[in-house]
Design a protein around this motif. Structure first.
Motif, PDB file in Angstrom:
ATOM      1  N   GLY A 166       0.891  -1.217   0.078  1.00 24.73           N
ATOM      2  CA  GLY A 166       0.031  -0.015  -0.058  1.00 24.73           C
ATOM      3  C   GLY A 166       0.892   1.145  -0.198  1.00 24.73           C
ATOM      4  N   MET A 167       2.151   1.151   0.601  1.00 26.12           N
ATOM      5  CA  MET A 167       3.138   2.259   0.447  1.00 26.12           C
ATOM      6  C   MET A 167       3.843   2.321  -0.560  1.00 26.12           C
ATOM      7  SD  MET A 167       2.358   4.306   3.371  1.00 26.12           S
ATOM      8  CE  MET A 167       4.066   4.820   3.515  1.00 26.12           C
ATOM      9  N   SER A 168       3.600   1.487  -1.490  1.00 25.93           N
ATOM     10  CA  SER A 168       4.184   1.616  -2.948  1.00 25.93           C
ATOM     11  C   SER A 168       5.839   1.053  -2.694  1.00 25.93           C
ATOM     12  CB  SER A 168       4.184   2.734  -3.726  1.00 25.93           C
ATOM     13  OG  SER A 168       2.876   2.875  -3.996  1.00 25.93           O
ATOM     14  N   GLY A 169       5.902   0.390  -1.747  1.00 24.90           N
ATOM     15  CA  GLY A 169       7.421  -0.135  -1.382  1.00 24.90           C
ATOM     16  C   GLY A 169       7.955  -1.138  -2.563  1.00 24.90           C
ATOM     17  N   SER A 170       9.354  -1.021  -2.533  1.00 22.33           N
ATOM     18  CA  SER A 170      10.014  -1.815  -3.400  1.00 22.33           C
ATOM     19  C   SER A 170       9.514  -3.458  -3.631  1.00 22.33           C
ATOM     20  CB  SER A 170      11.551  -1.869  -3.000  1.00 22.33           C
ATOM     21  OG  SER A 170      12.241  -3.029  -3.850  1.00 22.33           O
ATOM     22  N   LYS A 171       8.947  -3.945  -4.564  1.00 22.65           N
ATOM     23  CA  LYS A 171       8.874  -5.353  -4.374  1.00 22.65           C
ATOM     24  C   LYS A 171       9.756  -6.204  -4.066  1.00 22.65           C
ATOM     25  CE  LYS A 171       6.481  -8.982  -7.184  1.00 22.65           C
ATOM     26  NZ  LYS A 171       6.008  -9.358  -8.317  1.00 22.65           N
ATOM     27  N   HIS A 172      10.861  -5.808  -4.510  1.00 21.17           N
ATOM     28  CA  HIS A 172      12.259  -6.781  -4.251  1.00 21.17           C
ATOM     29  C   HIS A 172      12.523  -6.729  -2.791  1.00 21.17           C
ATOM     30  CE1 HIS A 172      16.464  -8.206  -4.421  1.00 21.17           C
ATOM     31  NE2 HIS A 172      16.715  -7.081  -3.641  1.00 21.17           N
ATOM     32  N   ILE A 173      12.457  -5.497  -2.261  1.00 19.22           N
ATOM     33  CA  ILE A 173      12.777  -5.500  -0.663  1.00 19.22           C
ATOM     34  C   ILE A 173      11.648  -6.079   0.130  1.00 19.22           C
ATOM     35  CG2 ILE A 173      12.902  -4.026   1.072  1.00 19.22           C
ATOM     36  CD1 ILE A 173      15.351  -4.058  -0.627  1.00 19.22           C
ATOM     37  N   MET A 174      10.196  -6.079  -0.412  1.00 21.37           N
ATOM     38  CA  MET A 174       9.281  -6.697   0.117  1.00 21.37           C
ATOM     39  C   MET A 174       9.538  -8.227   0.268  1.00 21.37           C
ATOM     40  SD  MET A 174       5.214  -6.321  -0.436  1.00 21.37           S
ATOM     41  CE  MET A 174       5.230  -7.161  -2.265  1.00 21.37           C
ATOM     42  N   LEU A 175       9.857  -8.679  -0.816  1.00 24.35           N
ATOM     43  CA  LEU A 175      10.084 -10.395  -1.076  1.00 24.35           C
ATOM     44  C   LEU A 175      11.283 -10.602  -0.114  1.00 24.35           C
ATOM     45  CD1 LEU A 175       9.661 -10.819  -4.807  1.00 24.35           C
ATOM     46  CD2 LEU A 175       8.092 -11.391  -2.914  1.00 24.35           C
ATOM     47  N   LYS A 176      12.480  -9.861  -0.229  1.00 21.92           N
ATOM     48  CA  LYS A 176      13.467 -10.105   0.694  1.00 21.92           C
ATOM     49  C   LYS A 176      13.170  -9.980   1.851  1.00 21.92           C
ATOM     50  CE  LYS A 176      18.293  -8.326   1.577  1.00 21.92           C
ATOM     51  NZ  LYS A 176      19.256  -7.171   1.221  1.00 21.92           N
ATOM     52  N   PHE A 177      12.257  -9.100   2.641  1.00 25.33           N
ATOM     53  CA  PHE A 177      11.726  -9.067   4.025  1.00 25.33           C
ATOM     54  C   PHE A 177      10.944 -10.443   4.311  1.00 25.33           C
ATOM     55  CE2 PHE A 177       8.091  -8.050   6.645  1.00 25.33           C
ATOM     56  CZ  PHE A 177       8.369  -7.434   7.615  1.00 25.33           C
ATOM     57  N   GLU A 178      10.136 -10.893   3.563  1.00 25.41           N
ATOM     58  CA  GLU A 178       9.386 -11.927   3.854  1.00 25.41           C
ATOM     59  C   GLU A 178      10.195 -13.357   3.636  1.00 25.41           C
ATOM     60  OE1 GLU A 178       6.376 -11.763   0.735  1.00 25.41           O
ATOM     61  OE2 GLU A 178       5.348 -10.300   2.031  1.00 25.41           O
ATOM     62  N   GLU A 179      11.042 -13.444   2.881  1.00 21.40           N
ATOM     63  CA  GLU A 179      12.248 -14.361   2.688  1.00 21.40           C
ATOM     64  C   GLU A 179      12.981 -14.267   4.169  1.00 21.40           C
ATOM     65  OE1 GLU A 179      16.150 -15.689   0.002  1.00 21.40           O
ATOM     66  OE2 GLU A 179      14.946 -14.123  -0.518  1.00 21.40           O
ATOM     67  N   LEU A 225      12.059 -13.440   7.155  1.00 17.97           N
ATOM     68  CA  LEU A 225      11.247 -14.088   8.000  1.00 17.97           C
ATOM     69  C   LEU A 225      10.782 -15.410   8.012  1.00 17.97           C
ATOM     70  CD1 LEU A 225       8.089 -11.329   8.202  1.00 17.97           C
ATOM     71  CD2 LEU A 225      10.130 -11.613   9.637  1.00 17.97           C
ATOM     72  N   GLN A 226      10.922 -16.099   6.833  1.00 16.45           N
ATOM     73  CA  GLN A 226      10.806 -17.372   6.729  1.00 16.45           C
ATOM     74  C   GLN A 226      11.720 -18.324   7.366  1.00 16.45           C
ATOM     75  OE1 GLN A 226       7.974 -18.824   5.374  1.00 16.45           O
ATOM     76  NE2 GLN A 226       7.141 -16.882   5.293  1.00 16.45           N
ATOM     77  N   LYS A 227      13.049 -17.609   7.266  1.00 17.42           N
ATOM     78  CA  LYS A 227      14.334 -18.422   8.018  1.00 17.42           C
ATOM     79  C   LYS A 227      14.221 -18.492   9.602  1.00 17.42           C
ATOM     80  CE  LYS A 227      17.030 -16.982   4.077  1.00 17.42           C
ATOM     81  NZ  LYS A 227      18.270 -16.283   3.648  1.00 17.42           N
ATOM     82  N   SER A 273      12.485 -18.725  13.540  1.00 18.25           N
ATOM     83  CA  SER A 273      11.483 -19.451  14.324  1.00 18.25           C
ATOM     84  C   SER A 273      10.122 -18.474  14.600  1.00 18.25           C
ATOM     85  CB  SER A 273      11.991 -19.759  15.749  1.00 18.25           C
ATOM     86  OG  SER A 273      12.396 -18.584  16.337  1.00 18.25           O
ATOM     87  N   VAL A 274       8.944 -18.973  14.990  1.00 19.67           N
ATOM     88  CA  VAL A 274       7.915 -18.198  15.240  1.00 19.67           C
ATOM     89  C   VAL A 274       8.409 -17.174  16.472  1.00 19.67           C
ATOM     90  CG1 VAL A 274       5.603 -17.930  16.299  1.00 19.67           C
ATOM     91  CG2 VAL A 274       6.293 -19.780  14.713  1.00 19.67           C
ATOM     92  N   PRO A 275       9.077 -17.315  17.472  1.00 24.45           N
ATOM     93  CA  PRO A 275       9.396 -16.110  18.352  1.00 24.45           C
ATOM     94  C   PRO A 275      10.393 -15.066  17.736  1.00 24.45           C
ATOM     95  CG  PRO A 275       9.295 -18.423  19.456  1.00 24.45           C
ATOM     96  CD  PRO A 275       9.262 -18.670  18.082  1.00 24.45           C
ATOM     97  N   GLU A 276      11.290 -15.468  16.777  1.00 22.95           N
ATOM     98  CA  GLU A 276      12.224 -14.798  16.355  1.00 22.95           C
ATOM     99  C   GLU A 276      11.319 -13.797  15.426  1.00 22.95           C
ATOM    100  OE1 GLU A 276      16.216 -17.369  16.185  1.00 22.95           O
ATOM    101  OE2 GLU A 276      14.873 -17.602  14.795  1.00 22.95           O
ATOM    102  N   LYS A 277      10.370 -14.404  14.563  1.00 25.29           N
ATOM    103  CA  LYS A 277       9.464 -13.652  13.680  1.00 25.29           C
ATOM    104  C   LYS A 277       8.725 -12.582  14.517  1.00 25.29           C
ATOM    105  CE  LYS A 277       8.685 -17.063  10.188  1.00 25.29           C
ATOM    106  NZ  LYS A 277       7.666 -18.251   9.517  1.00 25.29           N
ATOM    107  N   GLU A 278       8.065 -13.099  15.457  1.00 27.00           N
ATOM    108  CA  GLU A 278       7.415 -12.057  16.347  1.00 27.00           C
ATOM    109  C   GLU A 278       8.283 -10.676  16.800  1.00 27.00           C
ATOM    110  OE1 GLU A 278       4.656 -15.472  18.593  1.00 27.00           O
ATOM    111  OE2 GLU A 278       6.286 -14.749  19.688  1.00 27.00           O
TER     112      GLU A 278
END
Length: 223
Positions: free
Chosen positions: A40-53, A55-57, A59-64
């Protein structure tokens, strides 16, 4: 019967598997919320995917903790967020049947306590403290991020679409500089500026010496 409180809730009131799974699915929903915010903030798709990648690495407490750090810097990410919807979606993913889900969300005491738990996990805001006339910064647990050595501190609440650590605008001995809230007071921009103004877009900082303006990015590089 022992009174149920936020401190003994995990031990006395909730099945451990339920608690673990609700935490997991809430974390998924919060990741989704951050995704929508960045988009919604028109952020970089590349950075957004990097951000989510990234997070995937974790654990749940670390993600929190990572998402909480992001929210602390990008507080608009949860502006107007319906926390009950987050819980309803998470509990729906956990429950095997509609009847079981309906029973869970109609348990007012459990819902209220879960909502408190969620907010406690994700709204971990830092605070400024004063000591001997100087200012420092602590995290939500009281850990010192910036020692009380400065005459002025300002956290830059700006939009960023990654998990970076943003520097803090600080004043020392009548001059402004940039430091990291890393517990080590790491200097990003030397204390040589008469003023440092915050910009809405990168590079985020405008360092001023007399009438001269110098743009500074979050890593301390000058532009």
């Amino acid at each position: 019967m022992k009174k149920i409180t936020i401190d003994n809730f995990d031990e006395l009131y909730v099945d451990k598997i339920e608690l673990q799974q609700i935490d997991k699915f809430v974390c998924d929903e919060m990741s989704r919320q951050i995704h929508r915010y960045i988009k919604g903030m028109s952020g970089s798709k590349h950075i957004m995917l990097k951000f989510e990648e990234s997070l995937q690495k974790l654990s749940v407490p670390e993600k929190e903790k990572a998402i909480a750090r992001y929210i602390d810097l990008n507080r608009k990410a949860v502006s107007g967020l319906d926390w009950k919807i987050i819980l309803v979606r998470a509990s729906a993913n956990y429950c095997d049947t509609y009847d079981y889900w309906l029973k869970l969300i109609n348990d007012r005491r459990k819902v209220v306590t879960y909502l408190q738990r969620i907010k406690r996990k994700y709204l971990r805001f830092h605070s400024i403290f004063e000591q001997d006339g100087k200012f420092g910064m602590k995290d939500s647990n009281g850990k010192i991020l910036v020692h009380a050595l400065y005459d002025f501190l300002r956290t830059p609440y700006v939009y960023v679409d990654d998990l970076c650590m943003m520097p803090i605008i600080a004043e020392k001995n009548g001059k402004m500089g940039l430091i990291l809230p890393d517990g080590k007071d790491t200097i990003i921009a030397d204390f040589i500026y008469d003023d440092i103004q915050l910009r809405d877009e990168p590079p985020y900082f405008d360092g001023i010496i007399g009438k001269k303006h110098q743009l500074i990015d979050r890593y301390g590089a000058k532009h």
